[in-house]
Every structure is written in structure tokens, then in C-alpha cells.
Design a protein around this motif. Structure first.
Motif, PDB file in Angstrom:
ATOM      1  N   THR A   1     -53.809  77.215 -11.327  1.00  0.00           N
ATOM      2  CA  THR A   1     -54.380  77.042  -9.996  1.00  0.00           C
ATOM      3  C   THR A   1     -53.655  77.979  -9.055  1.00  0.00           C
ATOM      4  O   THR A   1     -52.435  77.919  -8.919  1.00  0.00           O
ATOM      5  N   ILE A   2     -54.419  78.852  -8.420  1.00  0.00           N
ATOM      6  CA  ILE A   2     -53.843  79.937  -7.628  1.00  0.00           C
ATOM      7  C   ILE A   2     -54.392  79.868  -6.207  1.00  0.00           C
ATOM      8  O   ILE A   2     -55.609  79.832  -5.991  1.00  0.00           O
ATOM      9  N   LEU A   3     -53.493  79.841  -5.247  1.00  0.00           N
ATOM     10  CA  LEU A   3     -53.864  79.817  -3.830  1.00  0.00           C
ATOM     11  C   LEU A   3     -53.747  81.222  -3.274  1.00  0.00           C
ATOM     12  O   LEU A   3     -52.690  81.863  -3.376  1.00  0.00           O
ATOM     13  N   VAL A   4     -54.838  81.723  -2.710  1.00  0.00           N
ATOM     14  CA  VAL A   4     -54.900  83.082  -2.164  1.00  0.00           C
ATOM     15  C   VAL A   4     -55.202  82.998  -0.674  1.00  0.00           C
ATOM     16  O   VAL A   4     -55.993  82.160  -0.241  1.00  0.00           O
ATOM     17  N   THR A   5     -54.587  83.858   0.108  1.00  0.00           N
ATOM     18  CA  THR A   5     -54.957  83.959   1.517  1.00  0.00           C
ATOM     19  C   THR A   5     -55.624  85.305   1.764  1.00  0.00           C
ATOM     20  O   THR A   5     -55.294  86.304   1.126  1.00  0.00           O
ATOM     21  N   GLY A   6     -56.579  85.299   2.690  1.00  0.00           N
ATOM     22  CA  GLY A   6     -57.248  86.548   3.052  1.00  0.00           C
ATOM     23  C   GLY A   6     -58.075  87.144   1.934  1.00  0.00           C
ATOM     24  O   GLY A   6     -58.101  88.358   1.752  1.00  0.00           O
ATOM     25  N   GLY A   7     -58.785  86.275   1.201  1.00  0.00           N
ATOM     26  CA  GLY A   7     -59.544  86.761   0.053  1.00  0.00           C
ATOM     27  C   GLY A   7     -61.000  87.063   0.323  1.00  0.00           C
ATOM     28  O   GLY A   7     -61.799  87.129  -0.615  1.00  0.00           O
ATOM     29  N   SER A   8     -61.375  87.274   1.562  1.00  0.00           N
ATOM     30  CA  SER A   8     -62.793  87.514   1.868  1.00  0.00           C
ATOM     31  C   SER A   8     -63.198  88.970   1.667  1.00  0.00           C
ATOM     32  O   SER A   8     -64.388  89.288   1.654  1.00  0.00           O
TER      33      SER A   8
END
Length: 232
Positions: free
Chosen positions: A9-16
Motif C-alpha cells: 500500500t503506497i501513499l502518493v502526493t501530487g499524483g494528478s
């Protein structure tokens, strides 16, 4: 190259968009669960979003809502990896920078990392890997460019923060590392260096990033790795 992993499970920020979006797509095709935090939802293939392995949290990284974030994390932990990828850039002469612009860049590039890790800490896997995105321009001794004082200095803060976090949690199994990117062909690069063509694009570099997120902690702790062919 192909790599075999069991699901994380990987949390990414700014992935748009850009590097974040390319990395999310690659991680999903490898079978991992991805939680993305960004103001806008990324453009993903329909079959991937329907598999319930992708969770979108629409949120301004500059104003993280602890309650909203925890409501998602409570049902999707432990978090194995955090990829603090979100960033913003202002290309403007130093003497023309406003207080609002300074605060905007530091809120997204630096303060959001502090707050996100604090909020997520109790939901992390015991051996979680936290990867912060810095920049070649945020490393001491590298070439600097006019107009990027606020951006590069914020990335310098990310560089030192990453080292400090590893020192603070050295008694745990957590790993904190940073990736200092050089020129990658993205919208952000275009705003910094209009007309310049980078030797690598977001999709190409996402292969390395995905591998590093899942394996880098086996080889590095508290390190900032320059990932650059050119600067720019």
C-alpha cells in the motif's frame, strides 16, 4: 525491466500529473494499492480504477485535513510507502517575490511533508519507506539558476529534513530517503525552463521510482540520491 513484488500500500502526493501520475500508473499495473492525495484526480484507465486498488483523496496539500485523511487511512493501513512527490514552482526574480508566493511554495514543498508524516505515523508499517522528492537544485554545491530561489531553497529544506528524520527515527525500522531529480520532461520543468527538452520523461523515470519506492530501503537510509542526466 520487470520486477516481481507482493502487493504493497503506497501513499502518493501530487499524483494528478507528471512524475506522480506516471508512477501511480506503473505501481497499479504491478498490482499494488495506491492512495493519491492531490487537488485533482489523475487520469487513470477505467479498468484500474474499478479494481479498488486506487483511492483518490481530493485535498489541497497546503491545507491537509487530518480528519479526512485519517478516515481513509483507518481502512487502508498499514502504509508501506509514502512518496512525497507533490511540489510547486515559481520562476520569478528574487526581489519580486511576494510573501504569499514564498508561503505557497513552502506550504506545498516543505510543510506538507511535515504534516503528512505526522498524521500518517500511526498508520505506517513497521518497516515503511518514506521517500521525499528533492531536486538537484536543492543540493549544496550544484548549479543554481536565476528565478528559482524559492523553489530550490525549499528543496534544500526537504533534503535536510530527510536526513533529520532518519536520525530521529534511527532506533526504528523506518527508512527515510530522498530523490533529487534533475531535468525530467514535465509541466513543471517547462515553467522553469521554457522550451528546454529534457533527456528523460516522466514515464521513463517512473520505472526507476517504482523500484526505489519498494526496494531502496534495502540499500539506503537517510540518503539523498541525485537522479539526473542533466540539470537542466
Amino acid at each position: 525491466m520487470r520486477f516481481l513484488f507482493y502487493m504493497k500500500t503506497i501513499l502518493v502526493t501530487g499524483g494528478s500529473r507528471g512524475i506522480g501520475l506516471a508512477t501511480i500508473k506503473r505501481l497499479l499495473t504491478q498490482g499494488h494499492k495506491v492512495i493519491n492525495i492531490s487537488r485533482n484526480s489523475p487520469a487513470l484507465e477505467q479498468d484500474l480504477t474499478e479494481e479498488q486498488r486506487f483511492i483518490q483523496i481530493n485535498c489541497d496539500l497546503g491545507q491537509l485535513d487530518k480528519n479526512v485523511l485519517e478516515s481513509h487511512l483507518a481502512n487502508n493501513h498499514p502504509i508501506d510507502v509514502i512518496f512525497n512527490n507533490a511540489g510547486t514552482l515559481i520562476n520569478k526574480p528574487f526581489l519580486n517575490l511576494t510573501d504569499e508566493e514564498l508561503e505557497q511554495v513552502y506550504r506545498i514543498n516543505v510543510f506538507s511533508i511535515f504534516k503528512l508524516i505526522q498524521i500518517c505515523f500511526m498508520y505506517l508499517a513497521q518497516d515503511a519507506h518514506i521517500v521525499n522528492v528533492s531536486s538537484i537544485g536543492g543540493i549544496s554545491g550544484t548549479q543554481k539558476f536565476p528565478g528559482l530561489s524559492v523553489y530550490s531553497s525549499s528543496k534544500g529544506a526537504v533534503t535536510v529534513l530527510t536526513e533529520c528524520l532518519q536520525a530521529e527515527f534511527q532506533h526504528t525500522s523506518l527508512a527515510f530517503n530522498g530523490l533529487a531529480f534533475g531535468a525530467v520532461q514535465t509541466e513543471m520543468l517547462e515553467s522553469a525552463f521554457p522550451g528546454y527538452r529534457a533527456p528523460v520523461d516522466a514515464n521513463e523515470i517512473s520505472e526507476f521510482i517504482a523500484w526505489f519506492l519498494l526496494n531502496g530501503q534495502k540499500f539506503f537510509k537517510g540518503k539523498i540520491l541525485p537522479v539526473s542526466i542533466s540539470n537542466p
